[in-house]
Design a protein around this motif. Structure first.
Motif, PDB file in Angstrom:
ATOM      1  N   SER A  22      38.351 -41.901  34.579  1.00 45.13           N
ATOM      2  CA  SER A  22      38.940 -42.785  33.566  1.00 45.13           C
ATOM      3  C   SER A  22      40.277 -42.265  33.050  1.00 45.13           C
ATOM      4  CB  SER A  22      37.958 -42.969  32.400  1.00 45.13           C
ATOM      5  OG  SER A  22      36.773 -43.589  32.835  1.00 45.13           O
ATOM      6  N   LEU A  23      40.347 -40.980  32.695  1.00 43.68           N
ATOM      7  CA  LEU A  23      41.591 -40.437  32.149  1.00 43.68           C
ATOM      8  C   LEU A  23      42.711 -40.481  33.178  1.00 43.68           C
ATOM      9  CD1 LEU A  23      43.210 -39.092  29.927  1.00 43.68           C
ATOM     10  CD2 LEU A  23      42.266 -36.881  30.649  1.00 43.68           C
ATOM     11  N   ALA A  24      42.406 -40.105  34.414  1.00 45.39           N
ATOM     12  CA  ALA A  24      43.435 -40.118  35.463  1.00 45.39           C
ATOM     13  C   ALA A  24      43.958 -41.527  35.707  1.00 45.39           C
ATOM     14  CB  ALA A  24      42.861 -39.532  36.751  1.00 45.39           C
ATOM     15  N   GLU A  25      43.057 -42.496  35.807  1.00 46.56           N
ATOM     16  CA  GLU A  25      43.483 -43.879  36.065  1.00 46.56           C
ATOM     17  C   GLU A  25      44.253 -44.457  34.885  1.00 46.56           C
ATOM     18  OE1 GLU A  25      40.065 -46.097  37.302  1.00 46.56           O
ATOM     19  OE2 GLU A  25      39.833 -44.948  39.171  1.00 46.56           O
ATOM     20  N   GLU A  26      43.814 -44.146  33.675  1.00 50.31           N
ATOM     21  CA  GLU A  26      44.541 -44.642  32.506  1.00 50.31           C
ATOM     22  C   GLU A  26      45.918 -43.990  32.385  1.00 50.31           C
ATOM     23  OE1 GLU A  26      43.670 -47.275  30.466  1.00 50.31           O
ATOM     24  OE2 GLU A  26      42.378 -47.406  32.227  1.00 50.31           O
TER      25      GLU A  26
END
Length: 273
Positions: A182-186
Motif C-alpha cells: 500500500s505505501l509503495a503504490e500510494e
C-alpha cells in the motif's frame, strides 16, 4: 530485517537520518540473509547515488528533471520487480483463504519497499503537501463508506463473494500489505504522480488520469480488476487531495485490502463457485 525495514518506512515521514540508518541496517541484513544479492547491491548503490544527486542539484532544473525521470522509472521498475538482485522470500504459497476463494501467493518485497525512498528524493512534499480541498466530516464519512461499497459492487459483478476469513496468514498479510504494498503504490500513484499531474492540469482531471493509470497496472487480473482498481484509485486520490498526507491515502488503501481479505473471497471468487 522486515521489522527494521518497516521501521525505516515509518521514520521516513518524520526523521530522515533515522530512516536512512534503518534502511542501511535492513539492507546489510538483506545481504547477509541472501535477500539482496550482488546485483542488488550494485542497484542499491547506483540508486542511492542518483538520489543524492537529485537532492543536491534540485536548483538546476534541467539536471533535476532528468534525474527525476530516471528515479521514477527505477521506482516503477522496482514495483514491477524488473530490477534483478532482489530475492524476495515467498511467505505464503498457494493459500486458500476460504473454500470459495482462489489460491494466492504472497512475498515480502524488499525491492518494492524502496519506492518511497527514491520518490522522496524527487519530491520533498511526497509525504506532506498542501491539500487541494478541505473536506468536511460527512464527505470523509462518505469516502470511508466507499470502501465496503466498492467491494460490494465487485460482489454484484461476480468478481468477489462474501466470505469471512480468519487464520495465521492474516498477520503477515496485513504487515506486508501496509508497508510493502500500500505505501509503495500510494507513494508512486498519489504522492508523486497525482501531485505532479495537479501541477499541470485541474485536480479532477489529474485524479481521473492517475486512477486510470493505477487501474491499468492491474491488467494481468483482467478487465474487472482494472475497473475495480481504477475506482479504488479515485477513492485513494480523493483521500490524498483532501488531506495532502500520503499516509492518509495509504491507510485507506490498506483498509480496503484488509476489508477484502477479512470479509470477501480473496483474492477473488474461485472459478466455478
Amino acid at each position: 530485517m522486515w521489522i527494521l525495514l518497516a521501521a525505516a518506512l515509518l521514520a521516513l515521514r518524520f526523521y530522515l537520518p533515522l530512516a536512512l540508518a534503518l534502511l542501511v541496517g535492513s539492507a546489510v541484513w538483506g545481504v547477509v540473509s541472501g535477500v539482496v544479492q550482488p546485483v542488488g547491491i550494485i542497484a542499491l548503490v547506483v540508486m542511492a547515488l542518483l538520489g543524492v544527486a537529485c537532492v543536491k542539484w534540485r536548483e538546476r532544473r534541467g539536471v533535476k528533471i532528468a534525474l527525476e525521470v530516471v528515479l521514477v522509472v527505477a521506482a516503477a521498475a522496482l514495483m514491477l520487480h524488473l530490477i534483478p538482485g532482489f530475492n524476495n522470500p515467498k511467505v505464503l504459497d498457494g493459500i486458500h483463504s476460504g473454500p470459495r476463494s482462489a489460491p494466492f501467493t504472497m512475498y515480502f518485497n524488499f525491492d518494492k519497499a524502496l519506492v518511497p525512498f527514491l520518490l522522496l528524493c524527487c519530491l520533498p512534499t511526497l509525504f506532506v503537501a498542501q491539500p487541494l480541498k478541505r473536506a468536511v466530516f460527512w464527505q470523509w464519512l462518505l469516502l470511508v463508506l466507499g470502501v465496503p461499497a466498492l467491494l460490494l459492487v465487485a460482489v454484484a459483478l461476480g468478481g468477489l463473494g462474501l466470505e469471512l476469513h480468519q487464520g495465521q496468514w492474516l498477520l503477515p498479510f496485513a504487515f506486508a500489505n501496509l508497508f510493502f504494498v500500500s505505501l509503495a503504490e500510494e507513494a508512486l500513484f498519489r504522492g508523486w504522480l497525482l501531485q505532479r499531474l495537479c501541477g499541470v492540469m485541474t485536480a479532477p482531471l489529474a485524479l481521473l488520469l492517475s486512477a486510470v493509470i493505477f487501474g491499468l497496472m492491474h491488467t494481468a487480473g483482467g478487465v474487472l480488476l482494472v475497473v475495480f482498481a481504477t475506482l479504488a484509485g479515485v477513492l485513494y486520490g480523493m483521500a490524498w487531495l483532501w488531506s495532502g498526507r500520503l499516509w492518509v491515502s495509504t491507510v485507506l488503501h490498506f483498509a480496503l485490502n484488509l476489508c477484502h481479505a477479512l470479509f470477501f473471497t480473496y483474492p477473488m471468487l474461485q472459478h466455478g463457485n
